[in-house]
Design a protein around this motif. Structure first.
Motif, short mmCIF file in Angstrom:
data_model
loop_
_atom_site.label_atom_id
_atom_site.label_comp_id
_atom_site.label_asym_id
_atom_site.label_seq_id
_atom_site.Cartn_x
_atom_site.Cartn_y
_atom_site.Cartn_z
N ASP A 40 0.82 -1.21 0.00
CA ASP A 40 0.00 0.00 0.00
C ASP A 40 0.85 1.26 0.00
N SER A 41 2.19 1.10 -0.02
CA SER A 41 3.11 2.24 -0.02
C SER A 41 4.37 1.83 -0.79
N ALA A 42 5.04 2.82 -1.37
CA ALA A 42 6.29 2.56 -2.09
C ALA A 42 7.29 3.64 -1.75
N ALA A 43 8.57 3.32 -1.92
CA ALA A 43 9.62 4.29 -1.60
C ALA A 43 10.81 4.09 -2.54
N CYS A 44 11.61 5.14 -2.67
CA CYS A 44 12.78 5.11 -3.54
C CYS A 44 13.96 5.78 -2.86
N ALA A 45 15.12 5.64 -3.45
CA ALA A 45 16.29 6.41 -3.03
C ALA A 45 16.19 7.81 -3.65
N HIS A 46 17.07 8.71 -3.23
CA HIS A 46 17.08 10.03 -3.85
C HIS A 46 18.51 10.48 -4.12
N ARG A 47 18.62 11.43 -5.03
CA ARG A 47 19.92 11.97 -5.41
C ARG A 47 20.10 13.34 -4.77
N ASN A 48 21.13 13.49 -3.92
CA ASN A 48 21.47 14.78 -3.33
C ASN A 48 22.34 15.57 -4.30
N ILE A 58 7.28 13.34 12.12
CA ILE A 58 6.06 12.95 12.82
C ILE A 58 5.07 12.31 11.84
N PHE A 59 4.94 12.90 10.66
CA PHE A 59 4.02 12.35 9.66
C PHE A 59 4.42 10.93 9.29
N LEU A 60 5.72 10.70 9.04
CA LEU A 60 6.17 9.37 8.66
C LEU A 60 5.99 8.36 9.78
N MET A 61 6.28 8.77 11.01
CA MET A 61 6.10 7.86 12.13
C MET A 61 4.65 7.39 12.23
N GLU A 62 3.73 8.35 12.17
CA GLU A 62 2.32 7.98 12.29
C GLU A 62 1.87 7.15 11.10
N TYR A 63 2.29 7.54 9.92
CA TYR A 63 1.87 6.81 8.72
C TYR A 63 2.33 5.36 8.78
N PHE A 64 3.59 5.13 9.12
CA PHE A 64 4.11 3.76 9.08
C PHE A 64 3.80 2.96 10.34
N CYS A 65 3.13 3.57 11.29
CA CYS A 65 2.50 2.79 12.35
C CYS A 65 1.17 2.21 11.88
N ASN A 66 0.67 2.71 10.74
CA ASN A 66 -0.64 2.30 10.25
C ASN A 66 -0.61 1.65 8.87
N ALA A 67 0.42 1.93 8.08
CA ALA A 67 0.50 1.31 6.75
C ALA A 67 0.73 -0.20 6.90
N ARG A 68 0.31 -0.94 5.89
CA ARG A 68 0.39 -2.41 5.96
C ARG A 68 1.69 -2.94 5.37
N LYS A 69 2.09 -2.43 4.19
CA LYS A 69 3.24 -3.00 3.50
C LYS A 69 3.92 -1.92 2.66
N LEU A 70 5.25 -1.88 2.70
CA LEU A 70 6.04 -0.91 1.95
C LEU A 70 6.99 -1.64 1.00
N ALA A 71 6.96 -1.28 -0.29
CA ALA A 71 7.89 -1.81 -1.28
C ALA A 71 8.93 -0.75 -1.62
N VAL A 72 10.20 -1.12 -1.60
CA VAL A 72 11.29 -0.15 -1.72
C VAL A 72 12.20 -0.51 -2.89
N THR A 73 12.59 0.51 -3.65
CA THR A 73 13.63 0.37 -4.66
C THR A 73 14.82 1.23 -4.28
N GLU A 74 16.02 0.77 -4.65
CA GLU A 74 17.22 1.56 -4.39
C GLU A 74 17.53 2.51 -5.55
N GLU A 75 16.67 2.55 -6.54
CA GLU A 75 16.88 3.45 -7.67
C GLU A 75 16.61 4.89 -7.22
N PRO A 76 17.54 5.82 -7.46
CA PRO A 76 17.32 7.22 -7.05
C PRO A 76 16.37 7.92 -8.03
#
Length: 336
Positions: free
Chosen positions: A112-120, A190-208
């Motif tokens: 129900d959530s996805a995440a990626c790397a980022h480029r600084n 704070i937003f991330l803490m609360e969200y991921f206390c309630n989200a079910r599953k996170l899929a992550v890629t290392e692609e920036p």
């Protein structure tokens, strides 16, 4: 309805907003809406946003009195029509495949959530920062990867940064728990803490997939006259989350760890070049900070070790009450 709502707070961004919006328009995934939230800009940003909306019906513009980034994002959350939400800052950009890659992650994993790397991107070059190692996280692994580090691992590097623009969020999760932003600093944590206390599953890629342009004029890099008040409210909200979701057992010294982190940030803030205070006033403010009950308790209960060289020096000077030497060090460092 679009699949993804992209929310962009806009404030005095006339030099940057076109490139930001263009990075959304050129996405390989085209089923999106873009919400430009003009937060009371006094430059050409409002007119530019309106012009961009005329050129593409997927772009919607909202004008509001200036209230800060949190109020702008909250308006975006209220107006978003899509099943998923992404955040983009007006001075940053998406890589062309950002939305498609994260959408495919959701589809292939049932997350129900996805995440990626980022480029600084900094004046000195660029680097890539991961959110988490690639994979699928759920249940306790979500808390171990995101929630607990944000709660109480705020001193020893590598720190987990609470950047909300690395994620695709479920609109349903946000609305079910009436989540919103508050304040102009540390609001992402704070937003991330609360969200991921309630989200079910996170899929992550290392692609920036996100291009973060380091901006020395941003809120995180300039003097904040009300930092102590802002940090105090941050700790109140964090304590409420820790109690509500039963987080304290995993990080029993989270308060001391967080207060030490806040103290180091506050000290750096007092000696920031933009401070209007005299040198003596800055030193007095640091001494008052160390005497505040919550900071004094943290200093007595926890001895930070393993920090970077500069932070460790500051810690040692604070613990030894060598305030004059600390002031001299910052005067030389910041050329005050």
């Amino acid at each position: 309805m679009p699949c993804i709502s992209v929310i962009v707070p806009v404030y005095q961004a006339e030099a940057l907003i076109k490139d930001c919006v263009e990075s959304v328009i050129r996405q390989t995934f085209q089923d999106w809406e873009l919400l430009l939230i003009d937060d009371g800009s006094t430059d050409a940003s409002p007119a530019l946003c309106d012009g961009l909306a005329v050129s593409d019906s997927r772009i919607r513009v909202f004008h509001k009195p200036n209230g800060g980034v949190s109020s702008a994002r909250n308006l975006g959350l209220q107006e978003a029509r899509a099943e998923y939400i992404a955040f983009l800052d007006a001075d940053d950009q998406f890589e062309p495949q950002a939305l498609e890659t994260m959408w495919n992650l959701l589809d292939s994993t049932g997350a129900d959530s996805a995440a990626c790397a980022h480029r600084n991107l900094t004046p000195n070059g660029e680097s890539v920062e991961l959110c988490l190692p690639a994979g699928v996280y759920e249940g306790e692994s979500l808390r171990e990867g995101i929630v607990y580090p944000l709660l109480g691992d705020r001193l020893v590097p590598p720190l987990f940064n609470g950047f909300i623009w690395r994620y695709l969020f479920s609109t349903a999760v946000i609305r079910e728990h009436a989540m919103s932003f508050e304040g102009a600093y540390l609001e992402d944590d704070i937003f991330l803490m609360e969200y991921f206390c309630n989200a079910r599953k996170l899929a992550v890629t290392e692609e920036p997939l996100y291009r973060y342009f380091w901006n020395p004029a941003s809120a995180t890099h300039r003097y904040m006259k009300d930092f102590r008040t802002v940090f105090g409210r941050y700790m109140e909200r964090k304590a409420a989350l820790a109690a509500h979701y039963g987080l304290e057992a995993k990080r029993p010294q989270w308060r001391e760890n967080s207060n030490w982190s806040g103290l180091l940030i506050a000290v750096g803030n007092e000696y920031a070049p933009g401070s209007p205070k005299t040198i003596r006033e800055r030193q007095n403010a640091v001494e008052e900070l160390c005497a505040a009950p919550e900071m004094a308790h943290a200093m007595a209960a926890l001895t930070p070790k393993g920090l970077g060289t500069n932070k460790q020096v500051v810690v040692n000077l604070l613990r030894g009450r060598h305030f004059a030497l600390l002031t001299l060090m910052y005067r030389l460092k910041n050329r005050i």
